[in-house]
Design an enzyme around this catalytic site. Structure first.
Site, mmCIF file in Angstrom:
data_model
loop_
_atom_site.group_PDB
_atom_site.id
_atom_site.type_symbol
_atom_site.label_atom_id
_atom_site.label_comp_id
_atom_site.label_asym_id
_atom_site.label_seq_id
_atom_site.Cartn_x
_atom_site.Cartn_y
_atom_site.Cartn_z
ATOM 1 N N ARG A 66 0.806 -1.227 0.000
ATOM 2 C CA ARG A 66 0.000 0.000 0.000
ATOM 3 C C ARG A 66 0.840 1.278 0.000
ATOM 4 O O ARG A 66 0.361 2.343 0.377
ATOM 5 C CB ARG A 66 -0.985 -0.004 1.174
ATOM 6 N N LYS A 125 2.696 11.065 -11.362
ATOM 7 C CA LYS A 125 1.799 10.219 -12.148
ATOM 8 C C LYS A 125 2.491 8.896 -12.427
ATOM 9 O O LYS A 125 3.605 8.866 -12.938
ATOM 10 C CB LYS A 125 1.450 10.885 -13.481
ATOM 11 N N GLU A 158 8.194 17.346 -25.656
ATOM 12 C CA GLU A 158 7.678 17.815 -24.367
ATOM 13 C C GLU A 158 8.284 19.169 -23.986
ATOM 14 O O GLU A 158 7.627 19.982 -23.332
ATOM 15 C CB GLU A 158 7.942 16.777 -23.273
ATOM 16 N N LYS A 170 6.737 22.614 -15.017
ATOM 17 C CA LYS A 170 5.920 21.485 -14.564
ATOM 18 C C LYS A 170 5.785 21.463 -13.053
ATOM 19 O O LYS A 170 4.696 21.198 -12.526
ATOM 20 C CB LYS A 170 6.497 20.161 -15.059
ATOM 21 N N GLU A 215 -4.575 16.876 -10.838
ATOM 22 C CA GLU A 215 -5.127 17.184 -12.148
ATOM 23 C C GLU A 215 -6.616 17.526 -12.099
ATOM 24 O O GLU A 215 -7.413 17.108 -12.939
ATOM 25 C CB GLU A 215 -4.886 15.999 -13.112
ATOM 26 N N ARG A 263 -3.507 21.486 -14.092
ATOM 27 C CA ARG A 263 -2.521 20.460 -14.468
ATOM 28 C C ARG A 263 -2.885 19.766 -15.776
ATOM 29 O O ARG A 263 -2.012 19.305 -16.512
ATOM 30 C CB ARG A 263 -2.357 19.431 -13.344
ATOM 31 N N ASN A 320 -1.350 18.334 -20.740
ATOM 32 C CA ASN A 320 -1.673 17.286 -21.711
ATOM 33 C C ASN A 320 -1.946 17.839 -23.110
ATOM 34 O O ASN A 320 -2.567 17.154 -23.930
ATOM 35 C CB ASN A 320 -2.893 16.489 -21.232
ATOM 36 N N HIS A 341 -1.791 15.556 -26.112
ATOM 37 C CA HIS A 341 -1.810 14.180 -25.628
ATOM 38 C C HIS A 341 -3.091 13.422 -25.981
ATOM 39 O O HIS A 341 -3.046 12.203 -26.140
ATOM 40 C CB HIS A 341 -1.598 14.142 -24.117
ATOM 41 N N HIS A 401 -2.223 10.186 -27.685
ATOM 42 C CA HIS A 401 -2.528 8.880 -27.110
ATOM 43 C C HIS A 401 -3.356 8.034 -28.073
ATOM 44 O O HIS A 401 -3.206 6.807 -28.122
ATOM 45 C CB HIS A 401 -3.280 9.036 -25.793
ATOM 46 N N HIS A 419 6.323 7.924 -27.597
ATOM 47 C CA HIS A 419 5.350 8.823 -26.964
ATOM 48 C C HIS A 419 5.558 10.266 -27.410
ATOM 49 O O HIS A 419 4.601 10.958 -27.769
ATOM 50 C CB HIS A 419 5.473 8.721 -25.447
#
Length: 361
Positions: free
Chosen positions: A121, A143, A185, A227, A237, A241, A245, A248, A252, A265
């Site tokens: 955990r 993330k 990026e 960032k 997010e 935030r 993206n 993206h 994606h 990517h």
């Protein structure tokens, strides 16, 4: 000279170290002092280059050290390979005080972070990003996750590292294609948050492609500043935030549609930014000249600017599986102007116009 930034998240705040030969400096890994054991997670490409050096550095803490070597590539960012990390941790008696260290690019960082978030955990981990993309983006912000055949990064957790150690010398071993993918990026950060930085990128594209030390140091530092400020303001997010993206949602879709690993990517994000700029222009936020300029900057980084032609229906289907989708409505990151972005819902008809105009449909 090493630069240090702080990601301000209260009790979960952590430093980002940027400089040369940082892998060899035990002081930067001081969080390992309280660890019962240390597990380096890396891949078949990075391990021969840096795993032994990092193990030597960490040996000064007098803790048991193991190295877990995963296959290299986006196509391996899945449950099967995540399980290899858990297998090793359980087999060799890792506990709640174990420290994981992600030595590699974005795939290794995301998978190690997710393993750290999940094992018992939650255990601590350190990011040691070795690609430009991971140094300027994926290693910062907590993330973590894996891909699913139906969507990229849809399974994961927010789990902050205790430190990010970006050794600029690791960039010198990057293939040209990987370097360009990382530069996507860098361009994104200028496009969404700092018009002056985008001007600098445009003026220094040749130096960046040549992996000039001074140029790369500035690119990594400014990207991390942007960032870390956004993450500090919106860790999970819920608002600003999501502007990180930009490109993206389209990107994606390209990755999932082609099959993970066919496009890097950063290549998909670069092309996605071209599509995002076109959409921003159609919404009358930026001028056609702005969209064309951003496209030329992306192209100058040796990134693709024409997307694969899946057809409008397939793109819309792929983009529906996106973390920004709410109530079945796809939300896009668009540019208000160069240097500022926003998130908004856009009528499908306008998105389809962009898909047709850019060659995707």
């Amino acid at each position: 000279m090493m630069k240090t930034l702080e990601v301000d998240l209260g009790s979960r705040s952590y430093p980002i170290y940027i400089g040369a030969n940082l892998i060899d400096q035990p002081a930067l890994f001081s969080a390992c002092e309280k660890a019962t054991s240390i597990y380096i997670v890396t891949n078949t490409t990075v391990a021969p280059l840096y795993a032994e050096r990092l193990s030597k550095t960490l040996s000064s803490f007098g803790k048991p050290i193991r190295t877990i070597v995963l296959p290299d590539g986006e196509s391996y960012k899945d449950w099967k390979n995540l399980q290899l990390i858990f297998d090793d941790l359980l087999k060799f008696g890792a506990d709640r005080q174990t420290m994981l260290i992600a030595l590699g690019g974005g795939v290794i960082g995301d998978m190690t972070g997710f393993a750290a978030a999940s094992f018992m955990r939650g255990v601590r981990f350190i990011q040691v990003p070795t690609t430009l993309l991971s140094q300027v983006d994926s290693s910062v912000g907590g993330k973590t996750g894996i891909n699913h055949p139906l969507g990229k990064n849809m399974i994961g957790a927010f789990h902050q590292p205790v430190a990010v150690i970006a050794d600029l010398n690791t960039l010198k071993t990057l293939p040209a294609r990987e370097l360009s993918a990382g530069l996507a990026e860098v361009v994104k950060h200028g496009a969404i948050a700092d018009a002056a930085f985008l001007d600098w990128i445009e003026a220094n594209s040749a130096a960046l492609l040549a992996c000039d030390t001074d140029a790369m140091a500035h690119a990594v530092l400014r990207s991390c500043e942007i960032k870390s400020a956004v993450v500090s303001a919106d860790e999970r997010e819920g608002g600003i935030r999501a502007t990180l993206n930009f490109g993206h949602t389209f990107g994606h879709a390209i990755e999932a549609g082609m099959g993970y690993g066919e496009w890097l990517h950063g290549e998909a994000v670069g092309c996605g930014m071209v599509m995002g700029a076109d959409l921003s222009c159609r919404l009358k936020h930026i001028s056609k000249a702005d969209a064309e300029r951003l496209t030329k900057i992306i192209q100058s980084m040796n990134l693709p600017i024409v997307p694969p032609k899946f057809g409008a229906a397939r793109y819309m289907e792929l983009m529906q599986v996106d973390k920004k989708t709410e109530g079945g409505q796809i939300r896009y990151v668009v540019l208000e102007k160069i240097g500022k972005a926003q998130i908004k819902s856009v009528p499908d008809a306008q998105v389809i116009e962009t898909l047709k105009a850019t060659g995707a449909a």
